[in-house]
Motif scaffolding. Sequence first.
Motif, PDB file in Angstrom:
ATOM      1  N   LYS A  82       9.596 -15.577   2.775  1.00 16.62           N
ATOM      2  CA  LYS A  82      10.487 -15.313   1.323  1.00 16.62           C
ATOM      3  C   LYS A  82      11.088 -16.624   0.715  1.00 16.62           C
ATOM      4  O   LYS A  82      11.158 -16.886  -0.488  1.00 16.62           O
ATOM      5  CB  LYS A  82      11.471 -14.279   1.931  1.00 16.62           C
ATOM      6  N   LYS A  83      11.598 -17.317   1.600  1.00 16.08           N
ATOM      7  CA  LYS A  83      12.288 -18.795   1.217  1.00 16.08           C
ATOM      8  C   LYS A  83      11.005 -19.692   0.354  1.00 16.08           C
ATOM      9  O   LYS A  83      11.352 -20.182  -0.475  1.00 16.08           O
ATOM     10  CB  LYS A  83      12.835 -19.615   2.333  1.00 16.08           C
ATOM     11  N   MET A  84       9.871 -19.541   1.048  1.00 14.73           N
ATOM     12  CA  MET A  84       8.835 -20.426   0.475  1.00 14.73           C
ATOM     13  C   MET A  84       8.571 -19.906  -0.874  1.00 14.73           C
ATOM     14  O   MET A  84       8.309 -20.579  -2.020  1.00 14.73           O
ATOM     15  CB  MET A  84       7.670 -20.213   1.160  1.00 14.73           C
ATOM     16  N   ASN A 119       3.175 -21.460  -2.661  1.00 12.89           N
ATOM     17  CA  ASN A 119       2.183 -20.453  -2.241  1.00 12.89           C
ATOM     18  C   ASN A 119       1.877 -20.186  -0.931  1.00 12.89           C
ATOM     19  O   ASN A 119       1.398 -20.894   0.076  1.00 12.89           O
ATOM     20  CB  ASN A 119       0.821 -21.104  -2.733  1.00 12.89           C
ATOM     21  N   ALA A 120       2.682 -19.128  -0.334  1.00 18.05           N
ATOM     22  CA  ALA A 120       2.913 -18.672   0.933  1.00 18.05           C
ATOM     23  C   ALA A 120       2.526 -17.275   1.191  1.00 18.05           C
ATOM     24  O   ALA A 120       2.918 -16.343   0.467  1.00 18.05           O
ATOM     25  CB  ALA A 120       4.268 -18.643   1.523  1.00 18.05           C
ATOM     26  N   VAL A 121       1.325 -17.019   2.151  1.00 17.80           N
ATOM     27  CA  VAL A 121       0.915 -15.789   2.274  1.00 17.80           C
ATOM     28  C   VAL A 121       1.277 -15.229   3.865  1.00 17.80           C
ATOM     29  O   VAL A 121       1.431 -16.067   4.672  1.00 17.80           O
ATOM     30  CB  VAL A 121      -0.749 -15.882   2.313  1.00 17.80           C
ATOM     31  N   ILE A 122       1.807 -14.233   3.951  1.00 23.76           N
ATOM     32  CA  ILE A 122       1.864 -13.663   5.381  1.00 23.76           C
ATOM     33  C   ILE A 122       1.141 -12.596   5.710  1.00 23.76           C
ATOM     34  O   ILE A 122       0.695 -11.732   4.808  1.00 23.76           O
ATOM     35  CB  ILE A 122       3.435 -13.301   5.420  1.00 23.76           C
ATOM     36  N   ASP A 123       0.501 -12.658   7.047  1.00 19.80           N
ATOM     37  CA  ASP A 123      -0.464 -11.626   7.734  1.00 19.80           C
ATOM     38  C   ASP A 123       0.329 -11.175   8.633  1.00 19.80           C
ATOM     39  O   ASP A 123       0.257 -11.815   9.597  1.00 19.80           O
ATOM     40  CB  ASP A 123      -1.784 -12.481   7.808  1.00 19.80           C
ATOM     41  N   ILE A 124       0.841  -9.798   8.683  1.00 18.74           N
ATOM     42  CA  ILE A 124       1.360  -9.100   9.618  1.00 18.74           C
ATOM     43  C   ILE A 124       0.576  -8.332  10.172  1.00 18.74           C
ATOM     44  O   ILE A 124      -0.037  -7.110   9.655  1.00 18.74           O
ATOM     45  CB  ILE A 124       2.790  -8.580   9.254  1.00 18.74           C
ATOM     46  N   GLU A 125       0.189  -8.652  11.572  1.00 18.99           N
ATOM     47  CA  GLU A 125      -0.723  -7.516  12.370  1.00 18.99           C
ATOM     48  C   GLU A 125       0.216  -6.708  13.132  1.00 18.99           C
ATOM     49  O   GLU A 125       1.097  -6.763  13.999  1.00 18.99           O
ATOM     50  CB  GLU A 125      -1.596  -8.289  13.257  1.00 18.99           C
ATOM     51  N   LYS A 126      -0.093  -5.054  12.490  1.00 20.35           N
ATOM     52  CA  LYS A 126       0.514  -4.155  13.067  1.00 20.35           C
ATOM     53  C   LYS A 126       0.613  -3.765  14.476  1.00 20.35           C
ATOM     54  O   LYS A 126       1.556  -3.317  15.242  1.00 20.35           O
ATOM     55  CB  LYS A 126       0.288  -2.746  12.412  1.00 20.35           C
ATOM     56  N   ASP A 127      -0.468  -4.238  15.040  1.00 15.11           N
ATOM     57  CA  ASP A 127      -0.691  -4.202  16.581  1.00 15.11           C
ATOM     58  C   ASP A 127      -0.577  -5.536  17.198  1.00 15.11           C
ATOM     59  O   ASP A 127      -1.070  -5.604  18.442  1.00 15.11           O
ATOM     60  CB  ASP A 127      -2.178  -3.599  16.914  1.00 15.11           C
ATOM     61  N   GLY A 128       0.030  -6.486  16.676  1.00 18.50           N
ATOM     62  CA  GLY A 128      -0.011  -7.829  17.272  1.00 18.50           C
ATOM     63  C   GLY A 128       1.113  -8.177  17.918  1.00 18.50           C
ATOM     64  O   GLY A 128       2.073  -7.434  17.731  1.00 18.50           O
ATOM     65  N   TRP A 129       1.105  -9.300  18.710  1.00 16.87           N
ATOM     66  CA  TRP A 129       2.301  -9.528  19.690  1.00 16.87           C
ATOM     67  C   TRP A 129       2.345 -11.151  19.364  1.00 16.87           C
ATOM     68  O   TRP A 129       1.385 -11.928  18.354  1.00 16.87           O
ATOM     69  CB  TRP A 129       2.347  -9.232  20.867  1.00 16.87           C
TER      70      TRP A 129
END
Length: 305
Positions: free
Chosen positions: A259-261, A267-277
């Motif tokens: 968000k701050k970027m 140019n900031a991309v976020i990849d949130i893995e729903k099953d990740g740790w």
Amino acid sequence: MALLKINLNDPLMKAIKAVNSIGGKSLTDEDLKKQRSAMELAGKLAAPTGGVTVEAFTTGDISCEWVKPDLAHNPQYIILYAHGGGYTCGGLGYARILAAKLAVSTGFSVVSFEYRLAPEYQYPAPLEDAMKVWSYLMDKGYGAKQVIFAGDSAGGNLVLCMTRKLLEEKQLTPRCVLLFSPWTDMTATASSYEACKEKDPILTKDYVIGVRDAYIGKDANPAEEIYSPLNGSFVGFPPTYIMVGKNEILLDDSISLQKKMHKAGCNAVIDIEKDGWHVYQQMPLPLANRAMKRLSDYLSNLIYM
């Protein structure tokens, strides 16, 4: 794969968990010995044994490795990778887990390095070491835009601090930054610390506070941007790809960073893995393999398109 299906008795998961399992808010010699041994074991268990060629080298007194893919090698780009471990653990063996995966998935050579560790060496020792390795690559004739920064956890913190330092010194910055579960805010006050404390199989808040105090000292202000890059400026930052697990206490570190970027025009991309740790990409699992494929696709689109 659902998070509840993680085998917490898997030797690799147990080794990684042991690295991040301080019971209190201080590091004893016994804690460090156990954690560093567990991290070396994790490296032996998880580092790929095929598909790469590893070459040791030193720059000054810093031990480093070139990790080069055996197939589809594109020598035009270099990934400078900083390992995690809370700034208190980790060496080339542990770094080789993600270094090898990065090399195989991208086709690029990866340089990893052993920065000095806390509490024996506090801030800014790791940053100084990292900048020396950057200078080594520049002296070898690589252009800044041929270098990609990558880091996981504390290593993510480190490459963010490196990038900001380059900007502050009006130097050229890397082509892009790749982050795995980066530690961006050392205040440990984000809501995900509470929301994910029962779901995170790797990290605890006590661990984060313990290694933070070991690294910056108990009298330092953890909110200062030299420790918590989230609190600094991102104007001029190179493209950044952030990978994080939805079930880790550092989730908000990544969400807030993106968000701050964006607000700063990055140019900031976020990849949130729903099953990740936390840094799930280290594990020899299909979930991790798919993540490395997404990262490779991101780089291909960024660099070749």
